[in-house]
Design a protein around this motif. Structure first.
Motif, PDB file in Angstrom:
ATOM      1  N   ASP A 128      11.131  -3.236   3.431  1.00 52.25           N
ATOM      2  CA  ASP A 128       9.584  -3.577   3.933  1.00 52.25           C
ATOM      3  C   ASP A 128       8.667  -2.268   3.948  1.00 52.25           C
ATOM      4  OD1 ASP A 128       7.738  -6.425   3.969  1.00 52.25           O
ATOM      5  OD2 ASP A 128       7.431  -5.187   4.744  1.00 52.25           O
ATOM      6  N   ASP A 129       9.654  -1.741   5.227  1.00 47.92           N
ATOM      7  CA  ASP A 129       9.126  -0.693   5.927  1.00 47.92           C
ATOM      8  C   ASP A 129       8.763   0.414   5.263  1.00 47.92           C
ATOM      9  OD1 ASP A 129       8.199  -1.941   8.304  1.00 47.92           O
ATOM     10  OD2 ASP A 129      10.353  -1.561   9.277  1.00 47.92           O
ATOM     11  N   PHE A 130       9.767   0.571   4.685  1.00 50.30           N
ATOM     12  CA  PHE A 130       9.571   1.726   3.726  1.00 50.30           C
ATOM     13  C   PHE A 130       8.740   1.368   2.081  1.00 50.30           C
ATOM     14  CE2 PHE A 130      11.204   5.016   0.202  1.00 50.30           C
ATOM     15  CZ  PHE A 130      11.274   5.917   0.784  1.00 50.30           C
ATOM     16  N   LEU A 131       9.127   0.845   1.711  1.00 49.52           N
ATOM     17  CA  LEU A 131       8.116   0.704   0.041  1.00 49.52           C
ATOM     18  C   LEU A 131       6.396   0.004   0.694  1.00 49.52           C
ATOM     19  CD1 LEU A 131      11.010  -1.752  -1.643  1.00 49.52           C
ATOM     20  CD2 LEU A 131      10.373   1.238  -1.759  1.00 49.52           C
ATOM     21  N   ASP A 132       6.436   0.046   1.781  1.00 47.81           N
ATOM     22  CA  ASP A 132       5.081  -0.534   2.367  1.00 47.81           C
ATOM     23  C   ASP A 132       4.832  -1.812   1.766  1.00 47.81           C
ATOM     24  OD1 ASP A 132       3.785   1.949   3.411  1.00 47.81           O
ATOM     25  OD2 ASP A 132       4.576   2.580   1.971  1.00 47.81           O
ATOM     26  N   ALA A 133       5.464  -3.149   2.083  1.00 50.91           N
ATOM     27  CA  ALA A 133       5.731  -4.517   1.188  1.00 50.91           C
ATOM     28  C   ALA A 133       4.428  -4.759   2.022  1.00 50.91           C
ATOM     29  CB  ALA A 133       6.852  -4.881   0.995  1.00 50.91           C
ATOM     30  N   GLY A 134       4.430  -4.607   2.907  1.00 54.55           N
ATOM     31  CA  GLY A 134       3.426  -5.724   4.117  1.00 54.55           C
ATOM     32  C   GLY A 134       4.009  -6.472   4.630  1.00 54.55           C
TER      33      GLY A 134
END
Length: 293
Positions: A79-85
């Motif tokens: 979630d953090d790495f892929l900017d999943a919000g």
């Protein structure tokens, strides 16, 4: 199988039903698709994402296809790495809850499984494979992989999780159950999964044999007066209840509650223990086998 009322105390056990299993599969599928969309939006391959997150490419692939539930740490990191919000993080709590339904036992085994968590004594006689309670993850997984008819990967993961969950009884707070295991020598000689898996299993059995509440004996192939050539069985003593027997073959099982039948099994077990190698002799034999691998 229905246990006669009043003969055996019912013990709670975590078992899922088909609806819970379907919900768990649906969660895996949804999270997997979300992970794939987010990864592709970033222009990354499965291998690249795996390297960045510190997981294997096979795991990422299995999660994206919905064949394995994502680990909580993986969801948070992705979630953090892929900017999943927060899209993937929102599935963390549901993933934790989904772990319970993955601990499932086949129907024919459930009557016995209800009693095992609170057992004060367990006695195993095994003729074909190491008893499930003492199997290493690698040994158990290989047994599931080669069974016929074939199981899909999700079912194998369910069965493996259930088997490993049962082993927590050995780590139960005081008092732990007294566990004795009588295994045919041929079981130890069979290289299930190859030499490395066999070696790991033998080392695990050797460790078990040193526990204060564990006792392992090997029935040598050279025994001339074997008294129980009619198959494996288990004797279980529930907390506050009478001892019961359990037999299983080809997914057909029977929980034995009749006093006389259980008494005969217990007498047979006692005779076999006298015929088998002593615990110390059994340890020596396993050490010798390990030295030859």
């Amino acid at each position: 199988m229905t246990v006669p009322e009043g003969q055996i105390p019912e013990q709670p056990i975590e078992l899922d039903d088909d609806e819970a299993a379907d919900e768990s599969q649906a969660l895996s599928t949804i999270l997997g698709k979300q992970l794939k969309i987010l990864r592709e939006r970033k222009g990354l391959t499965q291998r690249e994402l795996a390297v960045r997150l510190g997981y294997s490419e096979d795991l990422i692939s299995s999660i994206e296809r919905g064949r394995r539930n994502a680990q909580e740490d993986l969801l948070i990191a992705a979630d953090d790495f892929l900017d999943a919000g927060g899209l993937l993080k929102a599935g963390v709590e549901d993933t934790k809850k989904a772990k319970k339904p993955r601990v499932r036992h086949p129907v024919f085994f459930r009557d016995y499984a209800r009693l095992e968590p609170e057992a004060v004594e367990l006695n195993y006689y095994s003729t074909m494979a190491v008893p499930g309670l003492l199997q290493t993850p690698e040994y158990a997984r290989h047994l599931f992989n080669v069974r016929r008819p074939l199981w899909d990967e999700q079912t194998i993961e369910w069965r493996l999780a259930a088997r490993l969950a049962r082993q927590e009884i050995m780590n139960r707070k005081w008092p732990p159950p007294m566990v004795s295991c009588l295994i045919e020598e041929s079981v130890l000689q069979r290289p299930i999964g190859g030499r490395q898996i066999q070696k790991g299993q033998l080392e695990s059995l050797l460790t078990f044999s040193t526990l204060r509440n564990g006792e392992l004996q090997v029935m040598p192939t050279s025994c001339q007066d074997h008294t129980a050539l009619d198959g494996s069985f288990t004797l279980l003593t529930p907390k506050g209840g009478p001892q019961v027997g359990y037999v299983e073959v080809q997914q057909v099982s029977r929980l034995i509650t009749d006093f006389e039948e259980v008494r005969l099994l217990a007498a047979k077990y006692g005779t076999m223990r006298a015929q088998a190698l002593t615990p110390r002799e059994s340890q020596t034999l396993i050490e010798k086998m390990l030295g030859e691998l």
